[in-house]
Design an enzyme around this catalytic site. Structure first.
Site, PDB file in Angstrom:
ATOM      1  CB  CYS A 156      -1.085  -0.152   1.251  1.00  0.00           C
ATOM      2  SG  CYS A 156      -1.982  -1.367   1.241  1.00  0.00           S
ATOM      3  CG  HIS A 281      -2.596   4.748   5.189  1.00  0.00           C
ATOM      4  ND1 HIS A 281      -2.679   4.378   4.048  1.00  0.00           N
ATOM      5  CD2 HIS A 281      -2.646   3.686   5.984  1.00  0.00           C
ATOM      6  CE1 HIS A 281      -2.792   3.040   3.830  1.00  0.00           C
ATOM      7  NE2 HIS A 281      -2.806   2.574   4.939  1.00  0.00           N
ATOM      8  CD  GLU A 292      -2.833   8.234   9.363  1.00  0.00           C
ATOM      9  OE1 GLU A 292      -3.959   7.318   9.226  1.00  0.00           O
ATOM     10  OE2 GLU A 292      -2.349   8.807   8.207  1.00  0.00           O
ATOM     11  CE  LYS A 310      -6.607   4.518   2.222  1.00  0.00           C
ATOM     12  NZ  LYS A 310      -5.673   5.652   2.302  1.00  0.00           N
ATOM     13  CG  HIS A 315      -6.460   0.999   1.292  1.00  0.00           C
ATOM     14  ND1 HIS A 315      -5.827   1.666   0.532  1.00  0.00           N
ATOM     15  CD2 HIS A 315      -6.071   0.343   2.314  1.00  0.00           C
ATOM     16  CE1 HIS A 315      -4.509   1.192   1.043  1.00  0.00           C
ATOM     17  NE2 HIS A 315      -4.566   0.761   2.040  1.00  0.00           N
ATOM     18  CG  PHE A 377       0.491  -6.056   4.522  1.00  0.00           C
ATOM     19  CD1 PHE A 377      -0.499  -5.611   5.441  1.00  0.00           C
ATOM     20  CD2 PHE A 377       0.104  -6.948   3.310  1.00  0.00           C
ATOM     21  CE1 PHE A 377      -1.846  -6.168   5.461  1.00  0.00           C
ATOM     22  CE2 PHE A 377      -1.170  -7.852   4.007  1.00  0.00           C
ATOM     23  CZ  PHE A 377      -2.165  -7.286   4.572  1.00  0.00           C
TER      24      PHE A 377
END
Lengths: 390, 226
Positions: A156, A281, A292, A310, A315, A377
């Site tokens: 991502c 994010h 975050e 998002k 996403h 990830f």
């Protein structure tokens, strides 16, 4: 570094005009239901609306959903790419493309046939469709350029990290222009994969809200021209870091996210007070938003206008960094105030530091510097700093 | 400015050697590593030891054409059978999984990027390595070029790997190291094709410094006097 041209497609529409209209429309219904395969349930996803056109005959060997989406976005910047290819030579134009799954839909269709019959279906080409490098190879051939070309694939954060590589190619003088960005599509692998992690929301995601229950997946493509020559919208800086914590979960204190934002500020020579907007994010998973929010509160103790887009786009995974950079580009280039706004129907989570969310798409914000964060990830983090020429 | 980097250490793993054992990694973590990850961890460990460098120091670049395709195949098989996907397989299927594992094992918080570029993947590893060095001029960079096998009929003739997981690791330092050869890249010049074999031969007996020339797409070796 100048970013003179941008092309994008996502759930909000195709191209600068459509996406701008969608952002200003006040609409909240950009996500659509899709059925899961391994259990009986539907989840909301950011599907690109309308028909995804087939590739022209000379590029047909690449045909898969990812490369067709890439083609929709690329066509928007092809005139600028061709002008530079003629002026500078195709060998001076590089390509760096971020993707996490490339044309995986082709393989998802071909794999069961191969398992059951021992041969792949006609028209399937792993090399041109699903192979990770094909994301960049398609863009190179579609643009008719021949400089250094590769796919960058860190899940991502892919679509954000490409800007660091593209900028270095320009700074080292190995290219005069780089076509960069990202692409990813909705596919079985990521839908079932995120479902296995119990990360999918039951409805529309509610980033940073109490009781948030996960993310909505999306798809899209966004490409930019990056060059040393100045332009109205500029790439000011890139920050990268690694969490060194866990493969599937972020550092709960957000130290990696904090390092990424601080590195982007330092790289761009900015102070936190210079930042007019932060595209979070903000996936709406309990863990991401918790870490975050803490990281943002530490980097911006006086607050910063911010938003997670998002809930508008879903996403977009490996394309997320590029698609969200495109939303920022559109806001920075707009003649009237236009902000990729925060849409969250929930009540802010009182357990987290309060963030200054921008709910009004017409808010007037400083456009000196906007940040956009992407976390992945393996604890792979990247923050971009974009700005408008004063 | 194009950086000039010293080869602090290098290491190669041939699939004839089997799969690395990695006895220094706790078994719980080791179980999650694919053959590709195991080769990457082994190469990294050998490079750090040979260069006496702390493993959290370098930025990292991983180049792989197929990446974790063998792990992805397990997900595709679950989907084919309409069975739930394993969360560990999903996390381990990302192309940069080895970088994630290395970062976690070594508490390395430096930037890391993974690349893939079809037949030019080997070259792309070097392009990205020099991009990384340009962006982080004070940091060493560890380049890992790793590949695992996958049944050829699925991939077609264009991508014919066999034998098992293998790879090459090169640890590059921004400081000039005495007695160590230097490596840089250029867009101009001619030379022999920079195959992995050619580069290995040079690493084994480095008479000269080396410039990797990258005209459109290809990568070529150009020996230059130190």
């Amino acid at each position: 570094m100048g970013m003179p041209a941008m092309g994008a497609v996502c759930a909000l529409g195709c191209g600068r005009e459509e996406i701008s209209r969608a952002l200003l429309s006040g609409r909240e219904d950009f996500l659509s239901p899709m059925a899961l395969l391994c259990r009986e349930a539907e989840v909301l996803c950011g599907i690109v609306p309308g028909e995804i056109p087939e590739l022209p005959a000379e590029l047909r060997r690449f045909s898969c959903r990812a490369h067709r989406l890439a083609w929709m976005a690329l066509q928007q910047i092809l005139p600028e790419v061709r002008e530079r290819a003629e002026r500078l030579g195709p060998g001076r134009i590089g390509v760096v493309v971020g993707s996490s799954t490339a044309g995986i839909d082709s393989t998802e269709a071909a794999y069961p046939v191969w398992k059951e019959t021992g041969s792949v279906p006609a028209g399937f080409s792993w090399e041109h469709q699903h192979e990770m490098g094909s994301a960049a190879g398609f863009v190179r051939d579609a643009c008719g350029v021949s400089g250094p070309c590769w796919s960058l694939t860190t899940a991502c954060s892919s679509g954000a990290k490409v800007f660091a590589s593209a900028r270095s190619l320009l700074r080292m003088g190995l290219c005069d222009v780089v076509v960069t960005g990202g692409v990813d599509t909705l596919c079985r692998t990521t839908m079932e994969g995120f479902d296995s992690l119990q990360s999918l929301s039951h409805g529309r995601c509610t980033p940073f809200a109490a009781g948030r229950d996960g993310l909505n997946l999306g798809e899209g493509a966004a490409f930019f021209l990056l060059e040393r020559e100045d332009a109205e919208v500029r790439l000011l800086g890139v920050g990268e870091s690694s969490d060194a914590h866990h493969m599937n979960a972020p550092d709960p204190q957000g130290r990696g996210a904090e390092a990424s934002m601080r590195a982007a500020l330092a790289d761009a020579g900015l102070l936190p007070a210079d930042v007019g907007y932060l595209n979070l994010h903000g996936t709406s998973t309990p863990l991401n938003d918790a870490m975050e929010a803490q990281a943002v509160a530490r980097v911006f103790p006086d607050g910063v206008p911010c938003a997670s887009t998002k809930p508008l786009t879903g996403h977009c995974l490996g394309a997320a960094g590029a698609v969200e950079a495109a939303l920022c580009w559109i806001g920075l280039a707009a003649s009237e105030p236009l902000v990729p706004r925060h849409l969250s129907s929930g009540v802010p989570d009182s357990a987290l530091p309060a963030l200054r969310m921008v709910n009004d798409a017409r808010a007037t914000l400083s456009r000196r510097a906007w940040l956009s964060s992407s976390f992945a990830f393996g604890g792979s983090n990247c923050t971009l700093a974009l700005g408008r020429r004063p | 400015m194009i950086p000039v980097l010293s080869i602090a250490a290098w290491s190669a793993w041939n699939s004839d050697q089997g799969t690395p054992e990695l006895s220094w990694i706790p078994s719980l973590q080791r179980r999650r590593l694919s053959p590709l990850d195991r080769v990457a961890c082994q190469l990294a460990r050998e490079c750090f030891e040979r260069a006496a460098m702390p493993p959290d120091a370098p930025a990292m670049v991983l180049a792989s054409r197929l990446g974790e395709l063998c792990v992805l195949a397990r997900i595709l098989e679950s989907i084919r059978l309409r069975e739930p996907v394993s969360p560990a397989n999903f996390g381990g299927s990302v192309h940069h999984a080895a970088l994630g594992h290395l970062s976690i094992l070594n508490k390395n918080r430096m930037p890391a990027r993974a690349v893939s570029a079809g037949p030019s993947t080997f070259a792309a590893g070097f392009w990205e390595t020099f991009c990384m060095a340009e962006a982080h001029p004070d940091a060493p960079v560890l380049l890992l070029v790793v590949e695992d096998t996958f049944p050829t009929p699925f991939l077609g003739d264009a991508c014919n790997f066999s034998g098992g997981a293998n790879g090459l690791g090169i640890l590059l330092s921004p400081e000039a190291l005495s007695g160590r050869p230097a490596l840089t890249i250029s867009v101009e010049g001619n030379g022999a094709p920079a195959s992995p074999e050619a580069l290995l031969a040079w690493l084994r007996a480095p008479d000269n410094d080396l410039t990797l020339v990258l005209p459109s797409g290809a990568l070529r070796c150009l020996a230059t006097r130190p």
